[in-house]
Design a protein around this motif. Structure first.
Motif, PDB file in Angstrom:
ATOM      1  N   THR A 270       0.687  -1.040  -0.161  1.00  0.00           N
ATOM      2  CA  THR A 270      -0.234   0.300  -0.071  1.00  0.00           C
ATOM      3  C   THR A 270       0.633   1.277   0.333  1.00  0.00           C
ATOM      4  N   SER A 271       0.221   1.881  -0.130  1.00  0.00           N
ATOM      5  CA  SER A 271       1.419   3.270  -0.839  1.00  0.00           C
ATOM      6  C   SER A 271       0.883   5.258  -0.608  1.00  0.00           C
ATOM      7  N   VAL A 272       0.948   5.358   0.603  1.00  0.00           N
ATOM      8  CA  VAL A 272       0.230   6.818   0.886  1.00  0.00           C
ATOM      9  C   VAL A 272       0.357   7.855   0.928  1.00  0.00           C
ATOM     10  N   ILE A 273       0.280   9.125   0.907  1.00  0.00           N
ATOM     11  CA  ILE A 273       1.392   9.955   1.439  1.00  0.00           C
ATOM     12  C   ILE A 273       1.003  10.836   2.939  1.00  0.00           C
ATOM     13  N   PHE A 274       1.767  11.298   3.799  1.00  0.00           N
ATOM     14  CA  PHE A 274       1.826  11.430   4.411  1.00  0.00           C
ATOM     15  C   PHE A 274       1.668  13.562   4.395  1.00  0.00           C
ATOM     16  N   ALA A 275       0.244  14.292   4.875  1.00  0.00           N
ATOM     17  CA  ALA A 275       0.845  15.233   4.372  1.00  0.00           C
ATOM     18  C   ALA A 275       0.263  16.573   5.505  1.00  0.00           C
ATOM     19  N   GLY A 276       0.775  17.308   5.412  1.00  0.00           N
ATOM     20  CA  GLY A 276       1.066  18.726   5.942  1.00  0.00           C
ATOM     21  C   GLY A 276       1.384  19.415   6.062  1.00  0.00           C
ATOM     22  N   GLU A 277       1.772  20.981   7.094  1.00  0.00           N
ATOM     23  CA  GLU A 277       2.166  21.412   6.313  1.00  0.00           C
ATOM     24  C   GLU A 277       4.292  21.860   7.250  1.00  0.00           C
ATOM     25  N   ASP A 278       4.317  20.757   8.069  1.00  0.00           N
ATOM     26  CA  ASP A 278       5.339  20.736   9.134  1.00  0.00           C
ATOM     27  C   ASP A 278       6.213  19.947   8.535  1.00  0.00           C
ATOM     28  N   GLN A 279       7.475  20.237   7.804  1.00  0.00           N
ATOM     29  CA  GLN A 279       8.272  18.239   7.454  1.00  0.00           C
ATOM     30  C   GLN A 279       8.556  17.474   8.505  1.00  0.00           C
ATOM     31  N   GLU A 280       9.656  18.065   9.382  1.00  0.00           N
ATOM     32  CA  GLU A 280       9.709  17.213   9.934  1.00  0.00           C
ATOM     33  C   GLU A 280       9.089  16.604  10.809  1.00  0.00           C
ATOM     34  N   SER A 281       7.597  16.786  11.189  1.00  0.00           N
ATOM     35  CA  SER A 281       6.545  16.745  12.085  1.00  0.00           C
ATOM     36  C   SER A 281       6.113  15.514  10.929  1.00  0.00           C
ATOM     37  N   LEU A 282       6.081  14.935   9.575  1.00  0.00           N
ATOM     38  CA  LEU A 282       5.728  14.197   8.835  1.00  0.00           C
ATOM     39  C   LEU A 282       6.459  13.378   8.842  1.00  0.00           C
ATOM     40  N   ASP A 283       7.774  13.787   8.763  1.00  0.00           N
ATOM     41  CA  ASP A 283       8.958  12.482   8.860  1.00  0.00           C
ATOM     42  C   ASP A 283       9.108  12.056  10.533  1.00  0.00           C
ATOM     43  N   TYR A 284       8.947  12.284  11.150  1.00  0.00           N
ATOM     44  CA  TYR A 284       8.579  11.666  12.105  1.00  0.00           C
ATOM     45  C   TYR A 284       7.438  10.717  12.056  1.00  0.00           C
ATOM     46  N   LEU A 285       6.358  11.509  11.363  1.00  0.00           N
ATOM     47  CA  LEU A 285       5.116  10.454  11.536  1.00  0.00           C
ATOM     48  C   LEU A 285       5.442   9.025  10.713  1.00  0.00           C
ATOM     49  N   ALA A 286       5.933   9.261   8.984  1.00  0.00           N
ATOM     50  CA  ALA A 286       6.164   8.343   8.209  1.00  0.00           C
ATOM     51  C   ALA A 286       6.922   6.733   8.911  1.00  0.00           C
ATOM     52  N   ASP A 287       8.153   7.689  10.050  1.00  0.00           N
ATOM     53  CA  ASP A 287       9.145   7.216   9.854  1.00  0.00           C
ATOM     54  C   ASP A 287       8.331   5.990  11.164  1.00  0.00           C
ATOM     55  N   LEU A 288       7.511   6.157  11.560  1.00  0.00           N
ATOM     56  CA  LEU A 288       6.013   5.738  13.142  1.00  0.00           C
ATOM     57  C   LEU A 288       5.518   4.300  11.854  1.00  0.00           C
ATOM     58  N   PHE A 289       5.205   4.794  10.820  1.00  0.00           N
ATOM     59  CA  PHE A 289       4.589   3.287  10.102  1.00  0.00           C
ATOM     60  C   PHE A 289       5.139   3.219   8.826  1.00  0.00           C
ATOM     61  N   ARG A 290       6.303   3.440   8.747  1.00  0.00           N
ATOM     62  CA  ARG A 290       6.719   3.070   7.468  1.00  0.00           C
ATOM     63  C   ARG A 290       7.372   1.529   7.263  1.00  0.00           C
ATOM     64  N   THR A 291       6.931   0.070   6.734  1.00  0.00           N
ATOM     65  CA  THR A 291       7.064  -1.282   6.402  1.00  0.00           C
ATOM     66  C   THR A 291       7.287  -1.819   5.791  1.00  0.00           C
ATOM     67  N   ASP A 292       7.586  -3.248   5.219  1.00  0.00           N
ATOM     68  CA  ASP A 292       8.149  -3.333   3.909  1.00  0.00           C
ATOM     69  C   ASP A 292       6.579  -3.643   3.029  1.00  0.00           C
ATOM     70  N   TYR A 293       5.762  -3.451   3.613  1.00  0.00           N
ATOM     71  CA  TYR A 293       4.378  -3.174   2.926  1.00  0.00           C
ATOM     72  C   TYR A 293       3.638  -2.203   2.778  1.00  0.00           C
ATOM     73  N   TYR A 294       3.989  -1.079   3.801  1.00  0.00           N
ATOM     74  CA  TYR A 294       3.597   0.678   4.105  1.00  0.00           C
ATOM     75  C   TYR A 294       4.158   1.060   3.439  1.00  0.00           C
ATOM     76  N   HIS A 295       3.696   1.630   2.483  1.00  0.00           N
ATOM     77  CA  HIS A 295       4.870   3.172   1.874  1.00  0.00           C
ATOM     78  C   HIS A 295       4.608   4.168   1.964  1.00  0.00           C
ATOM     79  N   VAL A 296       5.402   5.407   2.585  1.00  0.00           N
ATOM     80  CA  VAL A 296       5.047   6.200   2.134  1.00  0.00           C
ATOM     81  C   VAL A 296       5.268   7.454   1.913  1.00  0.00           C
ATOM     82  N   TRP A 297       5.305   8.582   1.276  1.00  0.00           N
ATOM     83  CA  TRP A 297       6.016   9.564   0.919  1.00  0.00           C
ATOM     84  C   TRP A 297       4.914  10.218   2.141  1.00  0.00           C
ATOM     85  N   THR A 298       5.888  11.849   1.813  1.00  0.00           N
ATOM     86  CA  THR A 298       5.524  12.919   2.227  1.00  0.00           C
ATOM     87  C   THR A 298       5.094  13.881   1.887  1.00  0.00           C
ATOM     88  N   SER A 299       4.612  15.242   1.814  1.00  0.00           N
ATOM     89  CA  SER A 299       3.908  16.401   1.160  1.00  0.00           C
ATOM     90  C   SER A 299       3.090  17.328   1.707  1.00  0.00           C
TER      91      SER A 299
END
Length: 353
Positions: free
Chosen positions: A157-186
């Motif tokens: 599954t490929s999704v986007i974590f979107a927000g206005e604060d890149q540092e928070s997006l990076d933190y949240l993406a790292d919580l969720f990323r696995t070998d099947y849950y693929h996260v980009w940020t915007s």
């Protein structure tokens, strides 16, 4: 290890507990007043009855009356309800969210006022918070093509974590990323939310072609209606891009996961597509609403009602032109006025010339 508190125990909110807990994080899953049986099932058997899957051991289920305990000390506060519960969940979160938390939203959609002004649901949620609390947290959202059950059973599954604060997006993406849950940020928060809301309009239209085949008794024929569906899908994407421009998103966002990707997966099946299929068969939408699918939550239909209903006042005010958004306008006529199915192809893609 982070602690994530989620308000709402539906299938999507619960599916998202899988990548989180598999990364070693703790999840406190709080049911709404509508989720009591779900929470009781998880507490007693570990199984989410709608997903028909056992949740992971690091998920702790709480009934609503214990929400304050579940959110105490959490790093991330998630809204896990659908668009119909946005006002309720906003009121609840104002009492549960604390300064410094990262707020993560899966609630998608729009509301409109009598002048046709459209508001994204994260904006609606933020309006419930006082300024100090609203500004003391970060706001992010998960968008993109994501069927809950596929996430839960580890399908890619490929999704986007979107927000206005890149540092928070990076933190949240790292919580969720696995070998099947693929996260980009915007950081195009508006654009991603616009795509998440408007793609639901066109999922309803995805069922119309199949309905026509059934009406004609041709659903098993060799030649189906891919041409019909492709034109409708293409016009839907054209209109999503136009919504991006109208409402302050980046048009390019419509071309990726938050736009056409999300529209594709939503058009592949589900309740809104089924409703469209009935209309394609010749059933007036009022009958679908009041009989065949009475009581069924139809977020796509609600999107048509809200956003399509804004077209006329926006046109009268000169914000948009009468020829803009022909498919959205036509779908509004179907669901509000039982217009018969006669797709206005000649108005698509800027009109025939």
């Amino acid at each position: 290890m982070a602690t994530i508190a989620i308000l709402g125990a539906g299938i999507m909110a619960t599916a998202l507990t899988f990548p989180l807990t598999e990364n070693g994080h703790k999840v406190n899953l709080v049911g709404t007043h509508l989720d009591r049986d779900i929470i009781e099932s998880i507490q007693t058997t570990g199984v989410h009855p709608d997903l028909d899957l056992k949740v992971n051991d690091k998920v702790v289920a709480y009934q609503l009356e214990d929400a304050a305990e579940a959110f105490e000390g959490a790093d991330v506060a998630m809204s896990g309800v659908n668009s119909f519960g946005v006002h309720w969940v906003s009121e609840q979160l104002t009492k549960l969210v604390k300064p410094g938390m990262k707020v993560l939203i899966i609630t998608k959609g729009m509301e409109a006022d009598e002048d046709g002004n459209l508001y994204l649901l994260p904006e609606v949620m933020q309006s419930y918070f006082d300024e100090d609390l609203k500004n003391s947290v970060t706001w992010s959202a998960i968008v993109g093509p994501s069927i809950a059950g596929e996430v839960a059973v580890h399908h890619d599954t490929s999704v986007i974590f979107a927000g206005e604060d890149q540092e928070s997006l990076d933190y949240l993406a790292d919580l969720f990323r696995t070998d099947y849950y693929h996260v980009w940020t915007s950081t195009d928060f508006r654009g991603c939310e616009i795509g998440a809301a408007t793609k639901n309009i066109y999922a309803f239209a995805a069922g119309l072609g199949q309905g026509l085949l059934r009406k004609e008794g041709k659903q098993d024929d060799r030649y189906v209606r891919h041409n019909y569906n492709a034109a409708v899908f293409g016009q839907g994407q054209t209109e999503i891009r136009k919504f991006m421009k109208l409402l302050g998103g980046e048009p390019e966002t419509a071309d990726g996961l938050a736009g056409v990707g999300d529209m594709y997966v939503t058009s592949a099946g589900g309740r809104n597509v089924r409703a469209g299929t009935f209309v394609g068969e010749g059933v007036p939408f009022s009958e679908v609403r009041d009989s065949l699918m009475k009581g069924v939550t139809l977020e796509g239909v609600n999107a048509i009602r809200v956003i399509g209903g804004a077209m006329e006042p926006l046109t009268e005010r000169g914000v948009i032109e009468p020829e803009d958004f022909p498919l959205c306008r036509y779908l509004y006529q179907i669901i509000e006025h039982d217009a018969p199915l006669d797709m206005p192809f000649e108005t698509f893609f800027g009109g025939m010339k």
